[in-house]
Motif scaffolding. Structure first.
Motif, PDB file in Angstrom:
ATOM      1  N   GLY A  35       4.026  29.641  33.637  1.00 61.50           N
ATOM      2  CA  GLY A  35       4.695  29.484  34.921  1.00 61.50           C
ATOM      3  C   GLY A  35       6.170  29.808  34.893  1.00 61.50           C
ATOM      4  O   GLY A  35       6.805  29.891  35.944  1.00 61.50           O
ATOM      5  N   TYR A 112     -12.482  33.140  30.968  1.00 60.42           N
ATOM      6  CA  TYR A 112     -11.554  32.020  30.754  1.00 60.42           C
ATOM      7  C   TYR A 112     -12.270  30.715  30.415  1.00 60.42           C
ATOM      8  O   TYR A 112     -11.716  29.854  29.739  1.00 60.42           O
ATOM      9  CB  TYR A 112     -10.628  31.837  31.967  1.00 60.42           C
ATOM     10  CG  TYR A 112      -9.343  32.616  31.808  1.00 60.42           C
ATOM     11  CD1 TYR A 112      -9.306  33.973  32.068  1.00 60.42           C
ATOM     12  CD2 TYR A 112      -8.184  31.999  31.346  1.00 60.42           C
ATOM     13  CE1 TYR A 112      -8.133  34.702  31.896  1.00 60.42           C
ATOM     14  CE2 TYR A 112      -7.010  32.725  31.172  1.00 60.42           C
ATOM     15  CZ  TYR A 112      -6.986  34.073  31.450  1.00 60.42           C
ATOM     16  OH  TYR A 112      -5.837  34.778  31.254  1.00 60.42           O
ATOM     17  N   THR A 131      -0.724  39.902  32.465  1.00 57.56           N
ATOM     18  CA  THR A 131      -1.905  40.430  33.131  1.00 57.56           C
ATOM     19  C   THR A 131      -1.551  41.777  33.725  1.00 57.56           C
ATOM     20  O   THR A 131      -0.566  41.887  34.457  1.00 57.56           O
ATOM     21  CB  THR A 131      -2.336  39.488  34.278  1.00 57.56           C
ATOM     22  OG1 THR A 131      -2.427  38.165  33.762  1.00 57.56           O
ATOM     23  CG2 THR A 131      -3.677  39.890  34.842  1.00 57.56           C
TER      24      THR A 131
HETATM   25  P1  ADP Z   1       6.803  38.051  34.145  1.00 52.21           P
HETATM   26  O1  ADP Z   1       6.711  38.997  35.266  1.00 52.21           O
HETATM   27  O2  ADP Z   1       8.056  37.269  34.024  1.00 52.21           O
HETATM   28  O3  ADP Z   1       6.337  38.653  32.838  1.00 52.21           O
HETATM   29  P2  ADP Z   1       4.220  37.071  34.871  1.00 52.21           P
HETATM   30  O4  ADP Z   1       4.151  37.097  36.325  1.00 52.21           O
HETATM   31  O5  ADP Z   1       3.563  38.147  34.087  1.00 52.21           O
HETATM   32  O6  ADP Z   1       5.743  36.892  34.464  1.00 52.21           O
HETATM   33  O7  ADP Z   1       3.634  35.689  34.353  1.00 52.21           O
HETATM   34  C1  ADP Z   1       3.907  34.478  35.013  1.00 52.21           C
HETATM   35  C2  ADP Z   1       3.485  33.347  34.105  1.00 52.21           C
HETATM   36  O8  ADP Z   1       2.096  33.396  33.887  1.00 52.21           O
HETATM   37  C3  ADP Z   1       4.115  33.409  32.719  1.00 52.21           C
HETATM   38  O9  ADP Z   1       4.311  32.065  32.285  1.00 52.21           O
HETATM   39  C4  ADP Z   1       3.060  34.067  31.892  1.00 52.21           C
HETATM   40  O10 ADP Z   1       3.186  33.699  30.533  1.00 52.21           O
HETATM   41  C5  ADP Z   1       1.805  33.547  32.524  1.00 52.21           C
HETATM   42  N1  ADP Z   1       0.656  34.478  32.422  1.00 52.21           N
HETATM   43  C6  ADP Z   1       0.598  35.746  32.870  1.00 52.21           C
HETATM   44  N2  ADP Z   1      -0.633  36.290  32.643  1.00 52.21           N
HETATM   45  C7  ADP Z   1      -1.350  35.323  32.042  1.00 52.21           C
HETATM   46  C8  ADP Z   1      -2.702  35.249  31.543  1.00 52.21           C
HETATM   47  N3  ADP Z   1      -3.540  36.282  31.597  1.00 52.21           N
HETATM   48  N4  ADP Z   1      -3.115  34.098  30.994  1.00 52.21           N
HETATM   49  C9  ADP Z   1      -2.270  33.045  30.911  1.00 52.21           C
HETATM   50  N5  ADP Z   1      -1.009  33.038  31.337  1.00 52.21           N
HETATM   51  C10 ADP Z   1      -0.542  34.156  31.915  1.00 52.21           C
END
Ligand code: ADP
Ligand code: MG
Length: 342
Positions: A35, A112, A131
């Motif tokens: 998050g 998941y 992701t």
């Molecule tokens: P950023 O754009 O800053 O890289 P993201 O939007 O990709 O952030 O990710 C938001 C949050 O969700 C981060 O805490 C990230 O680690 C987490 N996150 C993103 N994708 C996944 C996933 N597939 N599984 C678990 N956590 C995720």
């Protein structure tokens, strides 16, 4: 027909929120989880161990015979196994995915489910990831983070001459499981109406699709005050891993074929394929058991654990690496890796 929700209907942020909304952090070391821009971890004076793996569809797994839930579980397990192989305790993982629009939200939920089942069983927190979309194949990267006291981590390079060479569990079954599934896949692709009967081979198929990591062995070492002198996990077959420990430690070894642990269920399955079970144990792969060396002084302690087999001992480098067969013949150990058998 089961429901199909398009990933596009949630969007990237909605999808991440959907997949991670039920996380409850279990470890005091997980300070900030999913998050934010980054996770925060405090190992309270212990050292941090990190290991990462990248899994690519049709290179490392085949979705024709791999249920997504099992794939999620296994993706976590293979990483935790690396942390245990350092004699460390895993505490967090991050999980990054490349997903094509072939996948529905429901399919990811299944994946998941497996991920969270492994996290719960092994007491680790999912604290982050990424992701992204993938044009075609499914791509999975897991990073596992663990902790270990500074005087407790175990490397591959520190075995000593005269040490006992040991393995946990039994070997070779996952490889036979793969042979069965590959054979059934071929039959299915040629005549899709034929239903495979895999019931009889559930043992070896289970070993391939749902492996476990040897948390219990690390706990046993801790309880018994045993410090392995070197250790690694067995992902590419026993012979290749033995050669790693020998090379990195500057030693040779002698192992006995009759001491290599092989499950009865695996033997029967191997005979159906007219394959030598020992060859599978030596050159198969994906066992995720632990290979380690111990001082001879620990021999009495190690006999307390039925899940550990002593298969040989370490020698001078000049003595080479030798396997003594059941007939008493001596052969050099060669690393065929598991591609050789395919
Ligand atoms: P950023 O754009 O800053 O890289 P993201 O939007 O990709 O952030 O990710 C938001 C949050 O969700 C981060 O805490 C990230 O680690 C987490 N996150 C993103 N994708 C996944 C996933 N597939 N599984 C678990 N956590 C995720
Ligand atoms: Mg990101």
């Amino acid at each position: 027909m089961s429901e199909r929700t398009e990933i596009a209907s949630l969007g990237e942020f909605g999808l991440i929120e959907h997949l991670t909304k039920n996380i409850e952090l279990q470890n005091a070391s997980s300070i900030v989880g999913v998050g934010d821009d980054g996770a925060v971890i405090d190992h309270f004076g212990k050292q941090t161990v990190i290991s990462t793996d990248l899994l690519i569809e049709n290179v490392h797994f085949d979705l024709i015979y791999t249920p997504l839930k099992h794939l999620g579980y296994k993706s976590v397990i293979v990483n935790l196994s690396d942390i245990y192989a350092m004699n460390a305790t895993p505490s967090q993982i991050t999980l990054s995915l490349g997903i094509s629009n072939r996948f529905s939200v429901e399919a990811l939920d299944e994946f998941y489910e497996g991920v969270y089942a492994a996290c719960e069983r092994y007491g680790v927190d999912l604290v982050g990831g990424d992701t992204t979309s993938s044009q075609k194949g499914f791509i999975i990267s897991v990073t596992a983070i663990g902790e270990v006291s500074p005087d407790k981590y175990v490397k591959r390079s520190t075995a000593k001459k005269g040490d006992l060479l040991c393995v946990s569990g039994t070997l070779g079954a996952a490889y036979i499981g793969l042979l069965f599934l590959e054979r059934e896949k071929k039959i299915y692709l040629e005549s899709p109406a034929v239903q495979p009967d895999l019931e009889e081979e559930s043992y070896v198929i289970g070993k391939l699709l749902k492996p476990e990591a040897r948390k219990d062995i690390i706990e046993f070492f801790d309880q018994q005050n045993i410090m392995p002198t070197s250790m690694m996990d067995i992902s590419d077959g026993l012979s290749s891993e033995i050669l790693h420990i020998c090379k990195d430690s500057g030693l040779g070894c002698v192992i006995y074929e009759e001491k290599i642990p092989i499950a009865e269920e695996m033997k029967n399955a191997a005979y159906k394929f007219k394959i030598d079970p020992t060859a599978c144990a030596l050159s198969g792969g994906e066992d995720y058991e632990l290979l380690f060396t111990l001082s001879q002084n620990d021999y009495d302690k190690i006999t307390l654990n039925e899940g550990i087999s002593v298969i040989g001992y370490m020698t001078d480098e000049a003595a080479g690496t030798t396997i003594i067969t059941k007939n008493g013949n001596k052969h050099p150990i060669t690393a065929q890796g598991w591609n050789h058998l395919k």
